[in-house]
Design a protein around this motif. Structure first.
Motif, mmCIF file in Angstrom:
data_model
loop_
_atom_site.group_PDB
_atom_site.id
_atom_site.type_symbol
_atom_site.label_atom_id
_atom_site.label_comp_id
_atom_site.label_asym_id
_atom_site.label_seq_id
_atom_site.Cartn_x
_atom_site.Cartn_y
_atom_site.Cartn_z
ATOM 1 N N MET A 1 39.142 32.191 15.068
ATOM 2 C CA MET A 1 39.523 32.897 16.296
ATOM 3 C C MET A 1 40.390 34.110 15.993
ATOM 4 O O MET A 1 40.354 35.112 16.701
ATOM 5 C CB MET A 1 40.232 31.936 17.254
ATOM 6 C CG MET A 1 39.278 30.939 17.922
ATOM 7 S SD MET A 1 40.035 29.947 19.222
ATOM 8 C CE MET A 1 41.004 28.784 18.249
ATOM 9 N N TRP B 1 39.121 37.814 15.607
ATOM 10 C CA TRP B 1 39.036 38.760 16.731
ATOM 11 C C TRP B 1 39.897 39.986 16.454
ATOM 12 O O TRP B 1 39.639 41.080 16.952
ATOM 13 C CB TRP B 1 39.518 38.109 18.023
ATOM 14 C CG TRP B 1 38.575 37.131 18.648
ATOM 15 C CD1 TRP B 1 38.644 35.771 18.581
ATOM 16 C CD2 TRP B 1 37.416 37.417 19.441
ATOM 17 N NE1 TRP B 1 37.606 35.192 19.279
ATOM 18 C CE2 TRP B 1 36.838 36.181 19.820
ATOM 19 C CE3 TRP B 1 36.806 38.596 19.866
ATOM 20 C CZ2 TRP B 1 35.699 36.101 20.599
ATOM 21 C CZ3 TRP B 1 35.662 38.511 20.659
ATOM 22 C CH2 TRP B 1 35.122 37.278 21.002
ATOM 23 N N LEU C 1 24.591 38.053 16.767
ATOM 24 C CA LEU C 1 25.907 38.312 17.350
ATOM 25 C C LEU C 1 26.639 39.415 16.573
ATOM 26 O O LEU C 1 27.257 40.302 17.169
ATOM 27 C CB LEU C 1 26.748 37.034 17.345
ATOM 28 C CG LEU C 1 26.367 35.944 18.343
ATOM 29 C CD1 LEU C 1 27.174 34.677 18.077
ATOM 30 C CD2 LEU C 1 26.587 36.426 19.771
ATOM 31 N N ASN D 1 27.651 43.000 18.257
ATOM 32 C CA ASN D 1 29.065 43.131 18.596
ATOM 33 C C ASN D 1 30.013 43.180 17.406
ATOM 34 O O ASN D 1 31.226 43.278 17.586
ATOM 35 C CB ASN D 1 29.493 41.972 19.515
ATOM 36 C CG ASN D 1 28.981 42.137 20.940
ATOM 37 O OD1 ASN D 1 29.247 43.150 21.577
ATOM 38 N ND2 ASN D 1 28.221 41.161 21.411
ATOM 39 N N PHE E 1 33.690 39.764 16.182
ATOM 40 C CA PHE E 1 33.275 39.121 17.426
ATOM 41 C C PHE E 1 32.452 37.872 17.154
ATOM 42 O O PHE E 1 32.677 36.812 17.748
ATOM 43 C CB PHE E 1 32.458 40.096 18.283
ATOM 44 C CG PHE E 1 31.845 39.449 19.500
ATOM 45 C CD1 PHE E 1 32.581 39.298 20.660
ATOM 46 C CD2 PHE E 1 30.539 38.979 19.466
ATOM 47 C CE1 PHE E 1 32.019 38.693 21.783
ATOM 48 C CE2 PHE E 1 29.961 38.367 20.575
ATOM 49 C CZ PHE E 1 30.711 38.225 21.737
ATOM 50 N N LEU F 1 33.906 34.177 18.106
ATOM 51 C CA LEU F 1 33.231 33.337 19.086
ATOM 52 C C LEU F 1 32.911 31.968 18.493
ATOM 53 O O LEU F 1 33.054 30.932 19.176
ATOM 54 C CB LEU F 1 31.942 34.020 19.553
ATOM 55 C CG LEU F 1 31.151 33.301 20.656
ATOM 56 C CD1 LEU F 1 32.007 33.151 21.908
ATOM 57 C CD2 LEU F 1 29.864 34.074 20.967
ATOM 58 N N CYS G 1 35.930 29.795 18.693
ATOM 59 C CA CYS G 1 36.121 29.225 20.038
ATOM 60 C C CYS G 1 35.207 28.028 20.267
ATOM 61 O O CYS G 1 35.628 26.998 20.808
ATOM 62 C CB CYS G 1 35.860 30.297 21.098
ATOM 63 S SG CYS G 1 37.021 31.675 21.074
ATOM 64 N N VAL G 2 33.951 28.165 19.844
ATOM 65 C CA VAL G 2 32.991 27.061 19.995
ATOM 66 C C VAL G 2 33.435 25.863 19.165
ATOM 67 O O VAL G 2 33.371 24.710 19.635
ATOM 68 C CB VAL G 2 31.579 27.518 19.575
ATOM 69 C CG1 VAL G 2 30.614 26.332 19.552
ATOM 70 C CG2 VAL G 2 31.067 28.603 20.510
#
Length: 390
Positions: free
Chosen positions: A292, A295, A358, A362, A366, A370, A373-374
């Protein structure tokens, strides 16, 4: 005149070095320079895993019916052909074909060398040497892989295609080494009915259906390994886009190998101080948090994450292995290994091209932010599965 099968051991060391020489380990970066998109690169990896799964059974049947030397010869020829196709390929489908043939070379040699060396020791009544022989091979493989990728790092900005030329030359040398092996002729046992792809899938389903905790742990293990593996490969795209110099790439690969070795050495000590549940949770939370943090797109952090992505599997693998051994009977362990392999391949087949997409739309930070987070959500949902097995 009595055949001296002990000579196979040193030849086995040479073959292991040549077959695991990591000169083409920067293949993601190479395919990027050849014009493939990250989605196409991800699909190449998916195709490799699909082909590897489909080749698993036929290659095993051939190993039972043909000689070890024949298997190894086919494996080296496939490796040479694969490198040649990727070297001269111009389209996605040509590169995909190269990955299919690469999967064949992997399957043909998987376990074959170990079996040849063991049977050689059987013929010389020296099987007590086998653990030491395998230990030496593991060290040789680690050294060969690291040396190859370090050399590849220096070639990234200077005739990158030379990595595959060297790969072909090393493949030929490996083929020549195979020809000097003395085939150990062991009395064959009655040939069992070969396992089919369908039976592997059915056994995998039955194994996981009957034990929810085991199923969840195996799924998480596959996810964890996929994330770490994907980070290693897609970090190459970051090095390419940020114009890392050849010496920086090579130095980073050396540090990565050293970190991995340190992790392997520390694992027994760490396991004694903490329970498996505590370690799994701590290492998983650490990975999720670090992902995370990507980011932030801060390069020093991303480099540190790259090193950690190589360190964490060295801790996780023996922990999960110990967990599995406690939760299943010895009769089921062979099936479990197949299930674990299938789950990892399935995760790579779907996640690798998805991550490529992805990152393509992005950016690197990114995509893996992501994923972090998952992974955090998965950890919360599966927290009960990390309870100690009964």
């Amino acid at each position: 005149m009595k055949t001296n099968y002990a000579s196979n051991i040193n030849k086995g060391y040479t073959y292991s070095f040549l077959s695991w020489f990591g000169i083409t380990s920067l293949w993601v970066m190479y395919l990027q320079t050849r014009g493939l998109t990250l989605v196409e690169i991800g699909l190449c990896e998916s195709i490799f895993h699909i082909a590897s799964f489909l080749f698993e059974v036929p290659s095993g049947v051939l190993a039972d019916r043909l000689t070890y030397k024949f298997d190894l010869v086919i494996g080296r020829l496939a490796a040479i052909l694969s490198a040649a196709i990727i070297l001269f390929g111009q389209t996605f489908w040509m590169f995909a074909l190269g990955f299919v043939i690469s999967a064949l070379s992997y399957n043909m040699q998987s376990g074959t060398m170990e079996a040849l060396l063991y049977d050689s020791l059987v013929k010389d009544k020296a099987t007590k040497r086998y653990p030491k022989v395998i230990s030496h091979i593991d060290v040789i493989i680690e050294f060969a892989d690291t040396l190859g990728v370090v050399i590849a790092g220096f070639l990234v900005h200077w005739h990158f295609e030379l990595t595959y030329v060297i790969g072909i030359v090393v493949g030929v040398m490996g083929l020549i080494t195979v020809l000097f092996f003395k085939e150990p002729v062991i009395k064959k046992r009655a040939v069992e009915k070969p396992t089919s792809v369908k039976s592997i899938v059915v056994n995998s389903y039955k194994t996981m259906k009957g034990n929810h905790q085991l199923r969840n742990l195996m799924l998480f293990d596959a996810l964890y390994a996929t994330v770490c593996t994907s980070y290693f490969y897609y970090f190459q795209t970051l090095m390419e886009n940020d114009h890392f110099s050849g010496w920086m790439i090579s130095a980073l690969m050396v540090v990565s190998a050293l970190v991995n070795i340190i992790g392997i050495q520390l694992t027994p000590t760490i396991q004694k101080k903490f329970s498996k549940r505590e370690l799994i949770i701590a290492l998983s939370v650490s990975l999720a948090c670090l992902l995370m943090l990507t980011w932030l797109a801060w390069l020093p952090l991303l480099i540190a994450m790259f090193l950690i992505s190589q360190l964490l599997p060295s801790f996780i693998d023996p922990i999960f292995s110990s967990y599995y051994n406690e939760m299943i009977s010895s009769e089921e362990r062979a099936t479990l290994l197949s299930v674990a392999s299938v789950l990892f391949s399935a995760a790579m087949i779907f996640m690798f091209p998805l991550l490529g997409w992805l990152i393509q739309i992005n950016g690197f930070s990114f995509g893996f932010g992501l994923v972090g987070c998952v992974l955090a959500v998965v950890l919360i949902a599966m927290r009960r599965s990390f309870a100690s097995p009964k």
